[in-house]
Motif scaffolding. Structure first.
Motif, mmCIF file in Angstrom:
data_model
loop_
_atom_site.group_PDB
_atom_site.id
_atom_site.type_symbol
_atom_site.label_atom_id
_atom_site.label_comp_id
_atom_site.label_asym_id
_atom_site.label_seq_id
_atom_site.Cartn_x
_atom_site.Cartn_y
_atom_site.Cartn_z
ATOM 1 N N VAL A 265 -7.824 1.806 4.459
ATOM 2 C CA VAL A 265 -7.518 -0.123 4.740
ATOM 3 C C VAL A 265 -6.969 0.229 3.022
ATOM 4 O O VAL A 265 -6.880 -0.644 2.775
ATOM 5 N N LEU A 266 -7.860 0.428 2.226
ATOM 6 C CA LEU A 266 -7.609 0.242 0.338
ATOM 7 C C LEU A 266 -6.268 0.936 0.346
ATOM 8 O O LEU A 266 -5.205 0.290 -0.800
ATOM 9 N N THR A 267 -5.821 2.470 0.434
ATOM 10 C CA THR A 267 -4.049 2.553 0.377
ATOM 11 C C THR A 267 -3.770 1.496 1.005
ATOM 12 O O THR A 267 -2.638 1.744 0.325
ATOM 13 N N ALA A 268 -3.629 1.104 1.978
ATOM 14 C CA ALA A 268 -3.035 -0.209 3.183
ATOM 15 C C ALA A 268 -2.481 -0.512 1.894
ATOM 16 O O ALA A 268 -1.720 -1.111 1.888
ATOM 17 N N LEU A 269 -3.982 -1.223 1.384
ATOM 18 C CA LEU A 269 -3.278 -2.775 1.317
ATOM 19 C C LEU A 269 -3.027 -2.516 -0.449
ATOM 20 O O LEU A 269 -2.014 -3.200 -0.759
ATOM 21 N N ILE A 270 -3.233 -1.958 -0.984
ATOM 22 C CA ILE A 270 -2.994 -1.114 -2.198
ATOM 23 C C ILE A 270 -1.265 -1.198 -2.190
ATOM 24 O O ILE A 270 -0.251 -1.461 -3.167
ATOM 25 N N VAL A 271 -1.202 -0.223 -1.075
ATOM 26 C CA VAL A 271 0.837 0.180 -0.967
ATOM 27 C C VAL A 271 1.041 -1.193 -0.694
ATOM 28 O O VAL A 271 2.413 -1.566 -1.098
ATOM 29 N N LEU A 272 0.753 -2.231 -0.311
ATOM 30 C CA LEU A 272 1.304 -3.137 0.227
ATOM 31 C C LEU A 272 1.575 -4.563 -0.698
ATOM 32 O O LEU A 272 2.380 -5.592 -1.376
#
Length: 126
Positions: free
Chosen positions: A5-12
């Motif tokens: 979730v944190l990785t996806a948030l950072i990518v977004l």
């Protein structure tokens, strides 16, 4: 799971930042209006400095970016018999003219572009 979730948030967030930056480059800077497209440079056909015996150096207030400098250049370069080069960092414009132009007209052209002439110096050929 939290790592994904944190990785996806950072990518977004990175994608949005990249999109905003590219949009800003294409549409101009903040001071010139985020929604306005950057002006195309008006090119002068006669670029031989010897054909422009009259010059004036203008100190200009209000230019915040290179798009601002381009607006001032374009305003002058649209005039017949005028060739201008603007130094954004120095907030100056060197106006080359085939015919002498009075100070009021120089100021009016800059004012109509959205900026203010602080002083007109280094007049040559008058």
């Amino acid at each position: 799971m939290i790592t994904y979730v944190l990785t996806a948030l950072i990518v977004l967030i990175c994608m949005y930042a990249g999109y905003s930056y590219i949009k800003k480059l294409r549409k101009g800077g903040d001071c010139c209006g985020e929604r306005e497209a950057a002006e195309k440079k008006v090119k002068v056909a006669d670029r031989d400095a010897r054909h422009y015996p009259y010059t004036a150096t203008l100190s200009i207030e209000g230019m915040m970016c290179t798009n601002c400098a381009r607006k001032v250049e374009n305003a002058f370069n649209r005039q017949d018999g005028v060739w201008v080069k603007v130094d954004f960092a120095g907030r100056k414009a060197v106006v080359r003219m085939k015919q002498p132009m009075d100070d009021a007209k120089l100021r009016r052209i800059v004012r109509e572009a959205g900026y203010t002439v602080l002083r007109i110096a280094d007049k040559q050929g008058y």
